[in-house]
Scaffold this motif. Structure first.
Motif, PDB file in Angstrom:
ATOM      1  N   ASP A 124      46.857  29.471  46.847  1.00  0.00           N
ATOM      2  CA  ASP A 124      45.651  30.310  46.876  1.00  0.00           C
ATOM      3  C   ASP A 124      46.175  31.735  46.819  1.00  0.00           C
ATOM      4  O   ASP A 124      46.800  32.214  47.761  1.00  0.00           O
ATOM      5  CB  ASP A 124      44.920  29.997  48.189  1.00  0.00           C
ATOM      6  N   SER A 127      43.067  36.299  44.169  1.00  0.00           N
ATOM      7  CA  SER A 127      41.765  36.282  44.841  1.00  0.00           C
ATOM      8  C   SER A 127      41.135  37.640  45.137  1.00  0.00           C
ATOM      9  O   SER A 127      40.839  37.949  46.298  1.00  0.00           O
ATOM     10  CB  SER A 127      41.887  35.510  46.170  1.00  0.00           C
ATOM     11  N   ASN A 129      38.259  40.648  45.296  1.00  0.00           N
ATOM     12  CA  ASN A 129      36.835  40.619  45.610  1.00  0.00           C
ATOM     13  C   ASN A 129      36.056  41.216  44.453  1.00  0.00           C
ATOM     14  O   ASN A 129      36.293  42.358  44.061  1.00  0.00           O
ATOM     15  CB  ASN A 129      36.579  41.409  46.889  1.00  0.00           C
ATOM     16  N   TYR A 164      40.872  32.266  44.449  1.00  0.00           N
ATOM     17  CA  TYR A 164      39.732  32.115  45.364  1.00  0.00           C
ATOM     18  C   TYR A 164      38.963  33.443  45.372  1.00  0.00           C
ATOM     19  O   TYR A 164      39.066  34.251  46.285  1.00  0.00           O
ATOM     20  CB  TYR A 164      40.294  31.789  46.746  1.00  0.00           C
ATOM     21  N   TYR A 313      33.730  34.469  56.688  1.00  0.00           N
ATOM     22  CA  TYR A 313      34.981  34.254  55.949  1.00  0.00           C
ATOM     23  C   TYR A 313      35.753  33.018  56.467  1.00  0.00           C
ATOM     24  O   TYR A 313      36.134  32.154  55.671  1.00  0.00           O
ATOM     25  CB  TYR A 313      35.787  35.553  56.077  1.00  0.00           C
ATOM     26  N   ASP A 317      36.706  29.422  54.536  1.00  0.00           N
ATOM     27  CA  ASP A 317      38.089  28.982  54.382  1.00  0.00           C
ATOM     28  C   ASP A 317      38.264  27.548  54.887  1.00  0.00           C
ATOM     29  O   ASP A 317      39.007  26.761  54.292  1.00  0.00           O
ATOM     30  CB  ASP A 317      39.045  29.934  55.128  1.00  0.00           C
ATOM     31  N   GLN A 341      45.905  39.922  57.338  1.00  0.00           N
ATOM     32  CA  GLN A 341      45.048  38.745  57.519  1.00  0.00           C
ATOM     33  C   GLN A 341      45.736  37.637  58.325  1.00  0.00           C
ATOM     34  O   GLN A 341      45.220  36.515  58.419  1.00  0.00           O
ATOM     35  CB  GLN A 341      44.605  38.197  56.154  1.00  0.00           C
TER      36      GLN A 341
HETATM   37  N1  ARG Z   1      39.438  37.901  48.755  1.00  0.00           N
HETATM   38  C1  ARG Z   1      40.322  38.156  49.862  1.00  0.00           C
HETATM   39  C2  ARG Z   1      40.703  39.628  49.866  1.00  0.00           C
HETATM   40  O1  ARG Z   1      40.757  40.267  48.840  1.00  0.00           O
HETATM   41  C3  ARG Z   1      41.567  37.320  49.830  1.00  0.00           C
HETATM   42  C4  ARG Z   1      41.358  35.818  49.890  1.00  0.00           C
HETATM   43  C5  ARG Z   1      42.545  35.103  50.413  1.00  0.00           C
HETATM   44  N2  ARG Z   1      42.376  33.678  50.421  1.00  0.00           N
HETATM   45  C6  ARG Z   1      41.720  32.993  51.338  1.00  0.00           C
HETATM   46  N3  ARG Z   1      41.590  31.696  51.187  1.00  0.00           N
HETATM   47  N4  ARG Z   1      41.163  33.574  52.370  1.00  0.00           N
HETATM   48  O2  ARG Z   1      41.036  40.141  50.926  1.00  0.00           O
END
Ligand code: ARG
Length: 571
Positions: A124, A127, A129, A164, A313, A317, A341
């Motif tokens: 993953d 990803s 946004n 993702y 969130y 997940d 994270q």
């Molecule tokens: N979209 C999120 C961001 O830009 C990262 C996602 C990471 N992957 C996950 N499965 N949470 O911060």
């Protein structure tokens, strides 16, 4: 060196048993004790005798002496006892048979031991946004993620790369409101994500003075959640526009994903998991919100549902992990995100464990540090964030300038400038330990001297140039023979490829490969500067050296693929 170490360990075991009668020592014990000496005058591997000292009741230097007097191994040219160490030197015969001939035989597979065969690994990564900037903070997840995927693939894993996408959440309510108020369709079609980001920024500016906008945004998002046709249409359009833009960057990097199932895909998969949480009595109500208490594990609670019942969130997940386990039955599911994270992942991994999913230990979070940029001001429309595409564009432009000066008549210039420009950024980034914070200095990344992408690609092009000059005569007509220390050193470095791959996978650390590439390049360039290759007079010497060049090209090429670096045949 793995084969070498393995055989030498067996030979050492029988030698030590011969000296000491029955002692409880295994081959694995010996393998665990081997060290790489700090310089090659002390051997290619060293065996410290300190631990044996207790078992054999003798001083380490005495043990080293005794072993060196009676040790025999086909692969070893000599052994020396020095200060309690047995220094072991690899034979040229081994280097020819187990390195050069194996590279020739295995080609692009050389360096892989197939240990991932039959296993599935899910990645993953990247990803971004949707409708938010794809900025340099995403560089890490994108290239570390892809590199980890390539490493696993190389070892034989079945790999699934998932983007993702952050394609769900209240930001879409805001964007819809902003679009309805100030949006211009043609401008957005033309400007893409940048226009969407500008709208989003405007929304926030206006909402500072007018809170009713936030209320309207919540309403629009609720409509979206209830499949309002107009809002779904807008949402789809925003996602498509954004994806089209990301694709340009992925194309530059040579990255393709197997799935783009983003957060929105899991909206209908969450209720089942919320039910599991309820059934297992894991949910607690805290100020109206539903949480999983993790105080026992020294973590703040994991938020599952907001007061208004909407999901979060972590909820998505958890649902996504269950779906992926069901869909791919993974042996590992790897998430690459910024270290910011880490708590999020630790929390929901724990929740998955508490839910009773026995595969919770197959979830891996791979964090990385922050990136900042020095000395270079990259203009963006969104103020303080630096977009990934701008970073690449600047690097490509600089390479173009350098090429204008150094090699103006090169064919395919645009293509090469892109490969070298993008490669310089990747290499600079992946040269560091992933967890370290990085200060990006463009001029350093672009230097042709030093441990850089351009240096590595230049070396690859050099192997290509030599082989082109060599033409297709029969270089296999004679048995290869090593006649210089540079050739031996080069083969020793090439023999360590599999070890680098294994350690990169074990530590989830692509920098091991980046650094290995530099080792190969410097060994090759020493060989190139000190040994005649195509122009060597002796046929056997010439043949061997051309084959060594081809072997270097093979290994460098494989290693480049592992870190998304393009194989440049000419620079
Ligand atoms: N979209 C999120 C961001 O830009 C990262 C996602 C990471 N992957 C996950 N499965 N949470 O911060």
């Amino acid at each position: 060196m793995n084969n070498f170490k393995n055989t030498v360990a067996s030979d050492l075991l029988s030698c030590i048993s011969g000296l000491a009668g029955d002692i409880t020592l295994t081959k694995d014990d010996i393998l665990g004790m081997f060290e790489y000496p700090p310089d090659s005058s002390l051997g290619d591997i060293a065996f410290p005798c300190f631990k044996l000292s207790r078992i054999l009741r003798k001083a380490p230097p005495v043990i080293a002496q005794e072993i060196s007097a009676s040790f025999k191994s086909e692969l070893v040219s000599k052994v020396e006892a020095v200060n309690g160490y047995l220094n072991i030197f690899v034979s040229n015969d081994y280097l020819i048979k187990n390195v050069l001939l194996r590279i020739e035989e295995e080609g692009e597979q050389y360096g892989s031991d197939g240990s991932g065969k039959g296993k599935v690994a899910v990645f993953d990564y990247s990803s971004p946004n949707v409708a938010k900037p794809f900025h340099i903070g995403h560089l890490g997840t994108t290239i570390i993620g892809h590199s980890l995927k390539m490493l696993h693939k190389f070892q034989g894993y079945d790999c699934v790369g998932i983007n993702y996408l952050g394609d769900w959440g209240t930001q879409f309510g805001k964007l819809i409101v902003a679009y309805n108020l100030w949006g211009d369709k043609a401008k957005i079609e033309e400007g893409g994500v940048d226009e969407l980001v500008a709208l989003y920024v405007k929304f926030h500016e206006e909402a500072e003075n007018d809170d009713s906008l936030n209320q309207r945004a919540r309403e629009e998002f609720t409509k979206l959640e209830h499949h309002d046709e107009t809002n779904i249409g807008l949402w789809k359009w925003f996602v498509e526009l954004s994806l089209a833009e990301y694709q340009k960057t992925y194309k530059q990097l040579g990255i393709e994903f197997d799935s783009y199932k983003g957060e929105s895909f899991y909206t209908d998969k969450m209720p089942a998991q919320i039910q599991v949480l309820r059934d297992k009595n894991l949910l607690k109500i805290d100020d109206g919100a539903s949480i999983v208490d993790l105080s026992e594990y020294n973590m703040p609670p994991c938020l599952i549902l907001k007061r208004d019942g909407s999901t979060l969130y972590p909820t998505r997940d958890i649902a996504a992990a269950v779906y992926r386990k069901q869909t791919y039955n993974f042996d590992k599911c790897i998430y690459v995100t910024s270290a910011g994270q880490s708590l999020h992942f630790a929390q929901w991994f724990k929740v998955v464990e508490l839910m009773g999913y026995d595969w919770h230990d197959k979830l891996v979070h791979v964090p990385y540090g922050t990136v900042s940029i020095n000395n270079e001001k990259l203009a963006t429309r969104t103020g303080n964030v630096i977009l990934l595409k701008d970073l690449f564009a600047t690097a490509i432009e600089k390479v173009n300038e350098i090429m204008n000066e150094k090699n103006p008549n090169l064919p395919n210039r645009a293509e090469i400038a892109e490969a070298v420009g993008v490669g310089s950024v990747i290499f600079y980034y992946l040269y560091n330990n992933r967890i370290k914070d990085i200060n990006f200095v463009m001029s350093d990344a672009l230097s042709f001297e030093g441990n850089t992408g351009p240096y590595a690609q230049y070396t690859y092009a050099r192997t290509f140039g030599i082989l082109e000059k060599a033409g297709d005569l029969n270089y296999n007509a004679t048995e290869p023979v090593i006649t210089s220390s540079e050739e031996a050193e080069l083969l020793k470095v090439l023999s360590k490829f599999n070890e680098a791959v294994k350690s990169a996978i074990k530590e989830y650390e692509p920098s091991v490969i980046t650094r290995y590439i530099i080792d190969v390049c410097s060994a090759f360039n020493k060989f190139y500067h000190n040994c005649q290759i195509v122009s060597a007079e002796d046929e056997i010497v010439r043949n061997t050296r051309v084959r060594l060049t081809a072997a270097t090209k093979t290994v460098l090429g494989s290693a480049f693929e592992l870190i998304c670096l393009k194989k440049t045949e000419k620079i």
